[in-house]
Write an enzyme that holds these catalytic residues in place. Structure first.
Site, PDB file in Angstrom:
ATOM      1  N   HIS A  39      39.450  48.188 -21.559  1.00  0.00           N
ATOM      2  CA  HIS A  39      40.113  49.440 -21.919  1.00  0.00           C
ATOM      3  C   HIS A  39      41.535  49.194 -22.413  1.00  0.00           C
ATOM      4  O   HIS A  39      41.969  49.740 -23.410  1.00  0.00           O
ATOM      5  CB  HIS A  39      40.161  50.388 -20.711  1.00  0.00           C
ATOM      6  N   LYS A 104      32.008  56.362 -10.966  1.00  0.00           N
ATOM      7  CA  LYS A 104      31.992  57.082  -9.693  1.00  0.00           C
ATOM      8  C   LYS A 104      33.427  57.462  -9.363  1.00  0.00           C
ATOM      9  O   LYS A 104      34.366  56.745  -9.703  1.00  0.00           O
ATOM     10  CB  LYS A 104      31.391  56.225  -8.579  1.00  0.00           C
TER      11      LYS A 104
END
Ligand code: SF4
Lengths: 186, 280
Positions: A39, A104
């Site tokens: 990222h 999550k």
């Protein structure tokens, strides 16, 4: 319980508009993987005005750092990692057309806003079910940043990968609503 | 005097690292089974069912239960009448972790300098807690600890006036703020008393207890039950999607403390409670 909805990426804006927080889905087809390091690299490229090594348009990124594949297997255990670590980078990727994320845990208010602005969804997979989820992965190949090892960007081909819609484009939030539904107020 | 070769310690540590990551102990399996029976949310039940399937696949195919195979936390009790031969005990344990993580195809999740953040490549060093005990045995417990739940853990130095109610509130607040992140249903390790580091260590040690086994002190056992009940009223549920089973168990350990202190540490563990012990 309703039957799960079947999803096959690429995921269009239209497909996303049919997804509501709380719906179970089974995903078949291609997913991209990325964690913190990938990222960071992707957002650094965008800040320099350069192109990403893979197109994110209508794709789903799965936040996962699999354990090494033992001999004869495609992948090791591969459950979701905590999504919140990616929050600072996510709005920039959504602006590139990223349509879904699987992970999550909580997302930041900025990410939730960006989901609505860019018509994208956030799915939750079962954390700690890495052995079970590895059975849904048919192939894995590195498509960017091989130097990052387990944090490289992989393209996974999955079949019937189970997930639940946590945040939809309408502001629905299963973490908030699910909890409200089952909380016992004294 | 009894002697023990450090080479054996390495082999056993390696095996414990692998077994802990592949096979959930019966106490955890039965706690998950009870959770599945108790959960009223169908989504929650479905998740608990998947966790059972996951445990079965992991044990059968020797795949890690979770891809975050953790940083290895190792509790070592050394009998003071035992003589260790063949090198340094600390190096022997470290070598065991290195070997277990390599041979088991476990994920290497340790960075050397926490600020530079370069992976050490072999999941060492482990975090080792030592204790010297009477006798001539060596007890090794390996607790691979994932970051998802470790990162949501917390410690607070309460004022003694805040007392039991303050401690309970802090524990509840910690679980509540963690929400879905630590992969509930949780085992909540609580350390109360001592000093800052003692409370934290007690909270971690509490996680070694078989899931659901109560503190032998009846008052603390009652506190554990009360905490489980109030945590399960939060509604967080399996994976935070809503439900009545947020905690499988709360394990409390206490220690005497300073007249002016009330440290409370909360160490969260996900449902993947991985611990394995060997006595040599
Ligand atoms: S919190 Fe536990 S179950 Fe969840 S990803 Fe981390 S190690 Fe796995």
């Amino acid at each position: 319980m309703l039957e799960p909805v079947r999803i096959t990426p690429p995921l269009t804006g239209e497909a996303v508009s049919g997804l509501r927080a709380g719906m179970r889905v089974l995903i078949s087809g291609k997913l991209l993987t990325a964690r913190d390091a990938a990222h960071k690299k992707m957002v650094a490229l965008l800040e320099k005005g350069e192109e990403l090594p893979v197109s994110l348009t209508d794709q789903i990124i799965y936040y996962v750092g699999p354990s090494p594949a033992p001999p004869g297997r495609v992948i090791g255990a591969c459950g979701p990692t905590t999504s919140g670590r990616m929050d600072v980078y996510t709005p920039a990727l959504l602006a590139q057309g990223l349509r879904g994320m699987i992970g999550k845990g909580f997302r930041s208010p900025e990410v939730l806003q960006a989901l609505q602005a860019h018509h994208a969804v956030y799915f939750g997979a079962v954390g700690g079910a890495g052995a079970l989820l590895s059975k849904c992965v048919q192939s894995a190949r590195v498509v960017a940043y091989p130097e990052l090892g387990p944090e490289a960007v992989y393209e996974l081909t999955v079949s019937d990968f189970p997930a639940v819609v946590i945040n939809d484009i309408y502001g629905g939030d299963l973490y908030r609503d699910g909890r409200r539904q089952y909380a016992v107020h004294k | 005097m009894r002697t023990l070769d450090c080479q054996i310690v390495t082999e056993v540590t390696s095996r414990l690292c692998r077994e802990a990551n592949f096979v959930l102990e019966p106490d955890v399996i039965s706690a998950l089974g009870k959770a599945r029976d108790d959960e009223i949310s169908t989504t929650g039940k479905d998740i608990l069912e998947k966790l059972h399937e996951n445990a079965a696949i992991a044990a059968r195919d020797r795949i890690p239960i979770c891809q975050d195979t953790g940083i290895a936390v190792v509790f070592v009790e050394v009998g003071q009448e035992l003589r260790l031969t063949g090198g340094s005990l600390e190096e022997a344990i470290t070598a065991g972790v290195r070997d277990g993580y390599a041979r088991g195809f476990l994920r290497k999740s340790v960075v050397g300098d926490p600020l530079v953040r370069k992976n050490t490549g072999d999941n060492t060093p482990p975090v080792i807690h030592w204790r010297l005990v009477p006798g001539d045995r060596l007890k090794i417990s390996v607790l691979p600890k994932g970051a998802g739940s470790e990162n949501m853990s917390a410690l607070k130095m309460l004022k003694p006036a805040e007392g039991l109610e303050g401690a309970k509130q802090f524990i509840l607040d910690t679980v509540s703020a963690a929400g879905p992140n630590p992969c509930p249903p949780l085992v909540v390790g609580v350390g109360i008393g001592g000093t800052m580091e003692k409370a934290a260590l007690l909270a971690k040690e509490a996680l070694l207890r078989p899931v659901g086994a109560k503190n032998p002190d009846p008052e603390l056992a009652a506190l554990e039950d009360a905490l489980v009940a109030s945590i399960n009223q939060l509604g967080i549920g399996p994976m935070g999607l809503g439900g009545r089973v947020t905690a499988l168990a709360v394990h409390v350990l206490v220690f005497p403390t300073h007249i002016a202190s009330l440290p409370v540490a909360v160490n969260l563990n996900c449902h993947a409670v991985r611990h394995k012990t060997a006595v040599l």
